[in-house]
Design a protein around this motif. Structure first.
Motif, short mmCIF file in Angstrom:
data_model
loop_
_atom_site.label_atom_id
_atom_site.label_comp_id
_atom_site.label_asym_id
_atom_site.label_seq_id
_atom_site.Cartn_x
_atom_site.Cartn_y
_atom_site.Cartn_z
N MET B 107 21.49 4.77 37.03
CA MET B 107 22.25 4.63 38.28
C MET B 107 22.08 5.87 39.15
O MET B 107 21.92 5.78 40.37
N ALA B 108 22.08 7.03 38.50
CA ALA B 108 21.87 8.27 39.25
C ALA B 108 20.49 8.26 39.90
O ALA B 108 20.33 8.69 41.05
N GLU B 109 19.51 7.75 39.16
CA GLU B 109 18.16 7.70 39.70
C GLU B 109 18.11 6.78 40.92
O GLU B 109 17.45 7.10 41.92
N PHE B 110 18.83 5.66 40.83
CA PHE B 110 18.85 4.75 41.97
C PHE B 110 19.48 5.43 43.19
O PHE B 110 19.01 5.25 44.31
N ARG B 111 20.53 6.21 42.93
CA ARG B 111 21.15 6.92 44.07
C ARG B 111 20.18 7.94 44.66
O ARG B 111 20.08 8.09 45.88
N ILE B 189 20.56 -3.48 46.89
CA ILE B 189 20.42 -3.62 45.44
C ILE B 189 21.38 -2.68 44.73
O ILE B 189 21.99 -3.03 43.71
N LEU B 190 21.51 -1.48 45.27
CA LEU B 190 22.46 -0.51 44.69
C LEU B 190 23.87 -1.09 44.70
O LEU B 190 24.62 -0.96 43.72
N ALA B 194 26.17 -1.90 41.52
CA ALA B 194 27.46 -1.21 41.38
C ALA B 194 28.55 -2.16 40.90
O ALA B 194 29.47 -1.76 40.16
N ILE B 195 28.46 -3.44 41.29
CA ILE B 195 29.47 -4.39 40.83
C ILE B 195 28.96 -5.22 39.65
O ILE B 195 29.62 -6.18 39.24
#
Lengths: 227, 227
Positions: B107-111, B189-190, B194-195
């Motif tokens: 998730m951090a990578e996606f951010r 997509i993020l 997230a949900i």
DNA sequence: AGAACCAGTGTTGTGCACATCACCACGGCA
DNA sequence: TGCCGTGGTGATGTGCACAACACTGGTTCT
């Protein structure tokens, strides 16, 4: 007059021969393939042979370890679950993505395959079964015009082809029963093709593939295997 | 202490370097790749380098002709239609087949990727775009636990990656507009991730891939291209 | 003039010898 | 006796020289 075989022809030939030997369990999983022996058998040096082995390695059929040897990989029903799941979806995709109506020659080939399947049920044999299965798979692939899909489906098929024959040799599946089921599958698909319902044909294929995998899993789980 | 690079490490490294150079159009389609020059550049002999070229050939990125040379293959929007069609389906499959919840690191990578996309819209650049696109694609692939699917999707991605950059250089697509669209895609997509709606994420991906291909086709068809 | 032929040059494909690596069996030593 | 080191053996990986092949330019014959 025929042209002498080019380098690419020799490569393709060697690749096909070795791939078939692995898929037909002429080389059992774990067998070491001697580069020198194979080179001598085919009358070439190690260099072109190593190219073939390299390709077989990217296909997941062999594995080379420096200083030890190149070995035929083993296949486990568990680790092939994902591959089967993907093959199921691709089988259906083959019916949806640019379906290709079979020409007369292909329909004739399907009928020949049907005949061979009927002959197989009279005299079941693991090797004949696998050969027929592969030929049928390749013929069915010609029903889709999507070339990348064909290429990928064939790749995955080769990767899973051995698990079935392995189960036969371990008596985890009943060869006679499998032959009968396969004969019906071919006839069902032939019937679907005869009336031009290609999507139905792919659904039948998908269903049979799914059931085949379930039977393999069941055979591996219970204790009916005789060593 | 670090281990010295093994033969397999060297192979992987060379393969990645050459593959990226081709995908980033450092080597334009049609370029001849000199085995001798590349071998000298990487400090190895032709033998291991030829193995890498052989793999690139099976991947469809180069083509070797005996006595002539090995050339970077060209890509045409027309012949890639089937590949795109297949990629669409695989994108959706990635969301259906064994979806993998992203861990905190992913998730951090996606951010991070989202941040990079925002920076890209401020200073659009073809190469940065392609790099980001590739990184995003690889990160998204980690959302499926189906390893064969990952492998195949990456193969197809590499095969189609160049057509986009080629269109940018030919001014057949608007880089600024594409950057903005891509930024929105990542953010959408993020939001889906997230949900926890992985299927929605794959559908968004599929939709964007489809639209991207349509824009490419439109850019190639009309006469807005300036040479 | 035109076409067929023919060396010349540069490329990929092949053969072979050697380097590198992993396993094993033997032996020295605590 | 148990263990570590060490050389032997055989495998894959690498480097290098040569063979096979395709293209190009010139030359010769018709």
């Amino acid at each position: 007059m025929t042209h002498p075989p080019s380098a690419r022809d020799r490569f393709e030939r060697l690749h096909t021969v070795l791939r078939d030997r692995i898929c037909l369990l002429d080389y059992a999983p774990g067998t070491r393939l001697s580069e020198e022996a194979l080179a001598a058998e085919f009358g070439v040096s190690r260099t072109p042979l190593r190219r073939v082995l390299g390709r077989l390695e990217t296909e997941g059929l062999v594995q080379s370890v420096h200083g030890v040897g190149t070995f035929v990989t083993d296949v486990e029903i568990g680790e092939l679950a994902q591959t089967y799941q993907l093959r199921l979806e691709l089988a259906e995709l083959a019916g949806r993505l640019s379906p290709q109506p079979p020409d007369a020659a292909l329909m004739a080939e399907f009928r020949t395959l049907s005949d061979r399947a009927r002959a197989l049920t009279d005299a079941p044999d693991p090797r004949t079964f696998t050969q027929l299965n592969m030929d049928f798979f390749l013929a069915r692939l010609r029903l889709t015009g999507n070339e990348p899909l064909r290429e990928i489906a064939e790749r995955l098929y080769v990767r899973t082809a051995r698990i079935w024959m392995k189960s036969v040799f371990a008596s985890r599946v009943d060869l006679r029963e499998e032959s009968e089921i396969f004969r019906r599958e071919i006839e069902d698909i032939l019937a679907a093709l005869a009336i031009g319902d290609f999507h139905a044909a792919s659904l039948i294929q998908r269903a049979h593939l799914s059931m085949s995998f379930e039977r393999l899993k069941a055979g591996g789980r219970d204790g009916t295997a005789h060593p």
